[in-house]
Design a protein around this motif. Structure first.
Motif, short mmCIF file in Angstrom:
data_model
loop_
_atom_site.label_atom_id
_atom_site.label_comp_id
_atom_site.label_asym_id
_atom_site.label_seq_id
_atom_site.Cartn_x
_atom_site.Cartn_y
_atom_site.Cartn_z
N SER A 1 0.83 -1.21 0.00
CA SER A 1 0.00 0.00 0.00
C SER A 1 0.86 1.26 0.00
CB SER A 1 -0.93 0.00 1.21
OG SER A 1 -1.66 1.20 1.28
N GLN A 2 1.94 1.25 0.80
CA GLN A 2 2.83 2.40 0.88
C GLN A 2 3.53 2.69 -0.43
OE1 GLN A 2 1.92 4.31 3.56
NE2 GLN A 2 4.09 4.74 3.74
N SER A 3 3.82 1.65 -1.18
CA SER A 3 4.55 1.81 -2.45
C SER A 3 3.74 2.60 -3.48
CB SER A 3 4.93 0.45 -3.01
OG SER A 3 3.78 -0.26 -3.45
N VAL A 4 2.41 2.61 -3.32
CA VAL A 4 1.56 3.34 -4.28
C VAL A 4 0.79 4.47 -3.59
CG1 VAL A 4 1.31 1.38 -5.85
CG2 VAL A 4 -0.30 1.64 -3.95
N GLN A 5 1.25 4.87 -2.41
CA GLN A 5 0.51 5.86 -1.62
C GLN A 5 0.37 7.19 -2.35
OE1 GLN A 5 -0.92 5.26 1.58
NE2 GLN A 5 -1.97 7.10 0.90
N GLN A 6 1.47 7.67 -2.92
CA GLN A 6 1.42 8.97 -3.62
C GLN A 6 0.46 8.93 -4.81
OE1 GLN A 6 5.26 10.54 -4.61
NE2 GLN A 6 4.44 12.30 -5.70
N SER A 7 0.53 7.87 -5.58
CA SER A 7 -0.37 7.72 -6.73
C SER A 7 -1.82 7.58 -6.28
CB SER A 7 0.03 6.50 -7.57
OG SER A 7 1.31 6.68 -8.12
N THR A 8 -2.02 6.87 -5.18
CA THR A 8 -3.37 6.68 -4.65
C THR A 8 -3.95 8.02 -4.17
OG1 THR A 8 -2.83 4.44 -3.93
CG2 THR A 8 -4.77 5.45 -2.94
N ASN A 9 -3.12 8.82 -3.51
CA ASN A 9 -3.57 10.15 -3.06
C ASN A 9 -3.94 11.03 -4.24
OD1 ASN A 9 -3.16 9.43 -0.40
ND2 ASN A 9 -1.14 10.39 -0.26
N THR A 10 -3.10 10.98 -5.28
CA THR A 10 -3.39 11.77 -6.49
C THR A 10 -4.69 11.31 -7.12
OG1 THR A 10 -1.02 12.05 -6.92
CG2 THR A 10 -2.52 12.45 -8.76
N LEU A 11 -4.89 10.00 -7.18
CA LEU A 11 -6.12 9.45 -7.76
C LEU A 11 -7.33 9.90 -6.96
CD1 LEU A 11 -7.59 7.59 -9.76
CD2 LEU A 11 -7.10 5.68 -8.21
N ARG A 12 -7.23 9.85 -5.62
CA ARG A 12 -8.35 10.25 -4.77
C ARG A 12 -8.68 11.73 -4.96
NH1 ARG A 12 -6.24 8.89 -0.31
NH2 ARG A 12 -6.96 6.73 -0.38
N THR A 13 -7.63 12.55 -5.04
CA THR A 13 -7.83 14.00 -5.27
C THR A 13 -8.51 14.24 -6.62
OG1 THR A 13 -5.86 14.55 -3.94
CG2 THR A 13 -6.67 16.23 -5.47
N ASN A 14 -8.04 13.53 -7.63
CA ASN A 14 -8.62 13.67 -8.98
C ASN A 14 -10.08 13.22 -8.99
OD1 ASN A 14 -6.17 14.57 -9.85
ND2 ASN A 14 -5.71 12.81 -11.16
#
Length: 275
Positions: A133-146
């Motif tokens: 989960s941590q390995s994709v945290q930044q991308s996941t946050n960006t996706l959630r914001t989008n």
């Protein structure tokens, strides 16, 4: 051609007012008037442009979110594969140590090595989902914001449009308000310039001085109106072979004619002439 000195007074007043408020993009009174006339259209154009920008943003968000979702899943698979490989290495080490035969103090060392390796394996297994989960945290946050942004645009499109163009509208409205403060001077300048263009046609024997001002200290007593004159301002002073002419220009509109506060040009001329 008549010799002309100085700029008309109303134009000076408009320029000074606009520059004082950092409105510097206009090069002529006609441009200012054109801005006033096109204000409603310009405002609508800003909103229309904003609508196109928000529609494009929504389209781009859909495309970007699709790419992000795919990349997140690919990243998870890659990281999980790498972590499981590392975990398998730990288990093999544990198995090798467990199979070796030790005696005496070496048996005690083996016990502790096995103990800590087992603990490390258990921790590795327990933290595996978190590490993935941590390995994709930044991308996941960006996706959630989008996704939140996309949902906002989809459900409140006009609010998104107005938010996007608010700065542009405020700048336009501010400029309009500043210009409106000198509305009468703007059209006064138009009238004064028309007078200047006509008087310029006179011969070289004539001299025209625009915005002629004088101050008096001590003030002059005006017996005609029983008051004191401290200063005078004349729109145009025309020096001609036959005499000196004082000219007061009024660019009247129906509204100004009906205004009770309108200053009579006849009284102005009588006062100036006396001074």
């Amino acid at each position: 051609m008549c010799k002309v000195y100085d700029t008309v007074g109303c134009l000076k007043a408009v320029k000074s007012h606009l520059h004082r408020h950092n409105v510097t993009e206009f090069n002529s009174i006609n441009e200012v008037i054109a801005f006033q006339k096109a204000f409603t259209t310009s405002r609508q154009q800003i909103i229309s442009n904003s609508e196109l920008e928000i529609k494009l943003e929504k389209k781009n968000l859909i495309s970007e979110n699709t790419q992000l979702t795919d990349s997140i899943e690919i990243k998870k698979v890659e990281v999980e594969k790498e972590l499981l490989k590392e975990l398998e290495c730990l288990k093999l080490r544990l198995e090798d140590i467990s199979l070796t035969q030790k005696n005496g103090w070496r048996k005690i060392v083996k016990y502790f090595r096995v103990f800590f390796l087992r603990k490390k394996v258990r921790n590795y297994e327990a933290t595996l989902p978190f590490k993935i989960s941590q390995s994709v945290q930044q991308s996941t946050n960006t996706l959630r914001t989008n996704e939140n942004r996309h949902d906002y645009i989809a459900s409140r499109f006009q609010d998104a449009v107005m938010d996007n163009c608010m700065t542009g509208l405020q700048a336009l409205d501010r400029k309009k308000a500043i210009i409106d403060e000198v509305h009468s001077s703007i059209y006064g300048a138009v009238g004064e310039q028309k007078v200047v263009r006509e008087l310029e046609k006179l011969s070289d024997d004539y001299v025209l001085i625009n915005d002629f001002c004088l101050s008096f200290n001590p003030p002059i007593f005006n017996r005609n109106e029983n008051d004191h004159i401290k200063t005078i301002q004349v729109d145009h002073v025309l020096i001609a072979p036959s005499g000196i002419f004082i000219i007061e220009t009024k660019n009247w509109s129906e509204q100004s004619i009906n205004s009770l506060s309108l200053r009579s040009p006849v009284l102005q001329l009588k006062r100036t002439s006396f001074a």
